[in-house]
Design an enzyme around this catalytic site. Sequence first.
Site, PDB file in Angstrom:
ATOM      1  N   GLY A 169      92.987  18.989  49.377  1.00 22.19           N
ATOM      2  CA  GLY A 169      92.253  17.911  50.039  1.00 22.19           C
ATOM      3  C   GLY A 169      93.198  17.113  50.928  1.00 22.19           C
ATOM      4  N   GLY A 170      92.831  15.845  51.128  1.00 17.57           N
ATOM      5  CA  GLY A 170      93.635  14.990  51.995  1.00 17.57           C
ATOM      6  C   GLY A 170      95.033  14.765  51.458  1.00 17.57           C
ATOM      7  N   GLY A 403     111.738  30.583  83.002  1.00 19.19           N
ATOM      8  CA  GLY A 403     111.535  29.225  82.484  1.00 19.19           C
ATOM      9  C   GLY A 403     112.238  29.027  81.152  1.00 19.19           C
ATOM     10  N   ALA A 404     112.377  30.114  80.407  1.00 17.60           N
ATOM     11  CA  ALA A 404     113.017  30.010  79.097  1.00 17.60           C
ATOM     12  C   ALA A 404     114.483  29.606  79.232  1.00 17.60           C
ATOM     13  CB  ALA A 404     112.880  31.329  78.346  1.00 17.60           C
TER      14      ALA A 404
HETATM   15  C1  HXC Z   1      90.852  13.331  37.520  1.00 16.94           C
HETATM   16  C2  HXC Z   1      91.676  15.395  37.003  1.00 16.94           C
HETATM   17  C3  HXC Z   1      91.672  15.759  38.356  1.00 16.94           C
HETATM   18  C4  HXC Z   1      91.221  14.799  39.285  1.00 16.94           C
HETATM   19  C5  HXC Z   1      92.420  17.400  37.240  1.00 16.94           C
HETATM   20  N1  HXC Z   1      92.145  16.447  36.355  1.00 16.94           N
HETATM   21  N2  HXC Z   1      92.130  17.003  38.468  1.00 16.94           N
HETATM   22  N3  HXC Z   1      91.278  14.186  36.589  1.00 16.94           N
HETATM   23  N4  HXC Z   1      90.834  13.612  38.840  1.00 16.94           N
HETATM   24  N5  HXC Z   1      91.219  15.076  40.593  1.00 16.94           N
HETATM   25  C6  HXC Z   1      92.333  16.509  34.910  1.00 16.94           C
HETATM   26  C7  HXC Z   1      91.406  17.471  34.213  1.00 16.94           C
HETATM   27  O1  HXC Z   1      90.202  16.825  33.904  1.00 16.94           O
HETATM   28  C8  HXC Z   1      92.217  17.804  32.968  1.00 16.94           C
HETATM   29  O2  HXC Z   1      92.100  16.744  32.053  1.00 16.94           O
HETATM   30  C9  HXC Z   1      93.641  17.802  33.474  1.00 16.94           C
HETATM   31  O3  HXC Z   1      93.633  17.032  34.680  1.00 16.94           O
HETATM   32  C10 HXC Z   1      94.169  19.180  33.798  1.00 16.94           C
HETATM   33  O4  HXC Z   1      93.206  19.834  34.600  1.00 16.94           O
HETATM   34  P1  HXC Z   1      92.733  21.332  34.320  1.00 16.94           P
HETATM   35  O5  HXC Z   1      91.538  21.558  35.134  1.00 16.94           O
HETATM   36  O6  HXC Z   1      92.644  21.556  32.846  1.00 16.94           O
HETATM   37  O7  HXC Z   1      93.984  22.148  34.847  1.00 16.94           O
HETATM   38  P2  HXC Z   1      93.998  23.509  35.634  1.00 16.94           P
HETATM   39  O8  HXC Z   1      93.114  24.501  34.959  1.00 16.94           O
HETATM   40  O9  HXC Z   1      95.427  23.869  35.799  1.00 16.94           O
HETATM   41  O10 HXC Z   1      93.374  23.200  37.057  1.00 16.94           O
HETATM   42  C11 HXC Z   1      94.010  22.335  37.934  1.00 16.94           C
HETATM   43  C12 HXC Z   1      93.074  22.019  39.134  1.00 16.94           C
HETATM   44  C13 HXC Z   1      91.703  21.498  38.601  1.00 16.94           C
HETATM   45  C14 HXC Z   1      92.892  23.277  39.952  1.00 16.94           C
HETATM   46  C15 HXC Z   1      93.817  20.981  39.985  1.00 16.94           C
HETATM   47  O11 HXC Z   1      91.969  20.486  37.624  1.00 16.94           O
HETATM   48  C16 HXC Z   1      90.847  20.938  39.690  1.00 16.94           C
HETATM   49  O12 HXC Z   1      90.221  21.695  40.425  1.00 16.94           O
HETATM   50  N6  HXC Z   1      90.805  19.611  39.778  1.00 16.94           N
HETATM   51  C17 HXC Z   1      89.980  18.943  40.739  1.00 16.94           C
HETATM   52  C18 HXC Z   1      90.584  19.065  42.112  1.00 16.94           C
HETATM   53  C19 HXC Z   1      89.825  18.231  43.106  1.00 16.94           C
HETATM   54  O13 HXC Z   1      88.714  18.580  43.491  1.00 16.94           O
HETATM   55  N7  HXC Z   1      90.410  17.101  43.481  1.00 16.94           N
HETATM   56  C20 HXC Z   1      89.855  16.230  44.423  1.00 16.94           C
HETATM   57  C21 HXC Z   1      90.281  16.811  45.796  1.00 16.94           C
HETATM   58  S1  HXC Z   1      89.701  15.818  47.074  1.00 16.94           S
HETATM   59  P3  HXC Z   1      92.244  16.969  30.488  1.00 16.94           P
HETATM   60  O14 HXC Z   1      91.956  15.613  29.899  1.00 16.94           O
HETATM   61  O15 HXC Z   1      91.243  18.009  30.137  1.00 16.94           O
HETATM   62  O16 HXC Z   1      93.643  17.415  30.236  1.00 16.94           O
HETATM   63  C22 HXC Z   1      90.956  14.830  47.357  1.00 16.94           C
HETATM   64  C23 HXC Z   1      90.702  13.865  48.422  1.00 16.94           C
HETATM   65  C24 HXC Z   1      91.976  13.211  48.837  1.00 16.94           C
HETATM   66  O17 HXC Z   1      91.954  14.868  46.768  1.00 16.94           O
HETATM   67  C25 HXC Z   1      91.722  12.565  50.123  1.00 16.94           C
HETATM   68  C26 HXC Z   1      92.919  11.814  50.630  1.00 16.94           C
HETATM   69  C27 HXC Z   1      92.684  11.334  52.010  1.00 16.94           C
END
Ligand code: HXC
Length: 513
Positions: A169-170, A403-404
């Site tokens: 993401g961002g 040019g290079a």
């Molecule tokens: C809150 C999160 C989290 C998140 C993971 N966790 N991502 N909690 N916010 N974004 C937590 C899970 O609930 C879990 O908690 C622990 O972290 C580990 O995650 P797992 O899924 O068990 O690990 P894994 O299987 O290794 O997968 C990792 C992952 C997946 C691929 C990153 O967790 C995932 O897809 N997370 C969401 C990613 C996402 O969509 N993020 C938002 C992106 S948008 P527990 O308690 O079970 O241990 C964004 C916008 C930013 O970031 C913009 C900025 C401008």
Amino acid sequence: MKDKYQQLQAMRVKALQGGGPERIEKQHEKQKLTARERIKLLLDQNTFQETGMFVEHRCRDFGMGESQFLGDGVVTGFGTVAGRLVYVFAQDFTVFGGSLSETHAEKICKVLDLALQNGAPIIGLNDSGGARIQEGVNSLGGYADIFYRNTRASGVIPQLSAIMGPCAGGAVYSPALTDFIVMVDQSSYMFVTGPNVVKTVTKEEVTSEELGGAETHARKSGVSHLVASNDVHCIAQLKKLLSYLPQNCEEKPPQLIYDPTDESRPNLDTLLPSSNVLAYDIKKVVEEIVDSGSFLEIQPTFAGNIVIGFGRLAGRSIGIVGNQPKDLAGVLDVDASKKAGRFVRFCDCFNIPLLVLVDVPGFLPGTEQEWNAIISNGAKLLYAFSEATVPRITVITRKAYGGAYDVMNSKHIGADLNYAWPTAEIAVMGAKGASEIIFRKEIEQSEDREKALLEKEQIYAAKFAHPYKASARGFIDEVIFPRETRSRLIAGFNMLEQKVQHLPKKKHGNIPL
Ligand code: HXC
């Protein structure tokens, strides 16, 4: 009093556990170190001073009030690397997947502010699931606070990013705003939208690794600058990179003790092939020129037709840019221009002198290049060199065509010293192409066209395929034997040590982005 000390001790122990032993074990199972283990590897022994160990998030939605981890998923502070101050943050995947909350962002901003105010590098060890989903816009605001600081710090202090887990993401934009990105192979990825969204929108099926793994960004996009085989290697790469850099834009890079015994490099006399259409490896030339074993190539697998990297000359850091005849004959194209342009600007920001090795047949022709804006992208490299005020020395080893020739740090765009080897050919184009154009009618009218072309080629080559026309005009300062190159460069950069050059007063330039 004793109780109070015990309370502090207990809180420290709790904070050091991060997300707890189970999650730490999971992290290790993925061949990943924890945030604290990474910091320990990075910093000199016992120098880490932590800030914000007891910070807690403020979210009360979705039952988050009951789920608190001291430090809130990021370890921040300062310490030294090889005795020099650095600031560091390391996201802790064992706490909410290292996701970024408002308070997590505040901790990162605090060390970024300190780094900027105190003029020392910031190193970010990224390992995060992105925005803390429970916090919504507070998290987005936190990201933007970081982006803003990365941008303000750009060109003032070196900013290094390691990607040691997810970065989606961002969230990718903070590393992208920093100077260098090192990615760990197989355990890290970076993308703006993940495989599921890609599938929904474009119907493409792609894995995380294919879409944004370390190899992808090292070979296809050029987003990453170095690939590490594991966490330990990644930290080692960061330390090595730091060793070439000054603390900030007001300082010079560190100079190592120098042993002046090996200045002549006779091997350079024999590195070029006998024919000018045969390839050779410019990296061998670089390695012969710089202090033994000091060359650190950056982006080695992206746009291989240009080589960039750091090295040392008599103990002094230099940035090196060289056309690579072994890859696409060393031609300049869109990717090569972007790669080298950004590197030149980095070196110029941080007072790192530039050595430019030229063997370039021109710009790559074709619709793909034109439609991908070779005009604006080639201009980036031209702009970067023209704008650079650091000491700049050019050595033309062989071809410098069209040019290079102008773009590759020619005298005309501000290089301080321009050398050429006797094998240099400085002309508008190669003898064959030139003869086909200017002698077309004569060749067409001759009985043996091939022979006529060859004769004309020889005439053109005798006139232009050498460095002496350019040196007669003063565009080349000296024609030198290859074996003299190292000693000439050492003397040249010594002479330029106190160079002062100011750009015309302006707010900032408008590089063709
Ligand atoms: C809150 C999160 C989290 C998140 C993971 N966790 N991502 N909690 N916010 N974004 C937590 C899970 O609930 C879990 O908690 C622990 O972290 C580990 O995650 P797992 O899924 O068990 O690990 P894994 O299987 O290794 O997968 C990792 C992952 C997946 C691929 C990153 O967790 C995932 O897809 N997370 C969401 C990613 C996402 O969509 N993020 C938002 C992106 S948008 P527990 O308690 O079970 O241990 C964004 C916008 C930013 O970031 C913009 C900025 C401008």
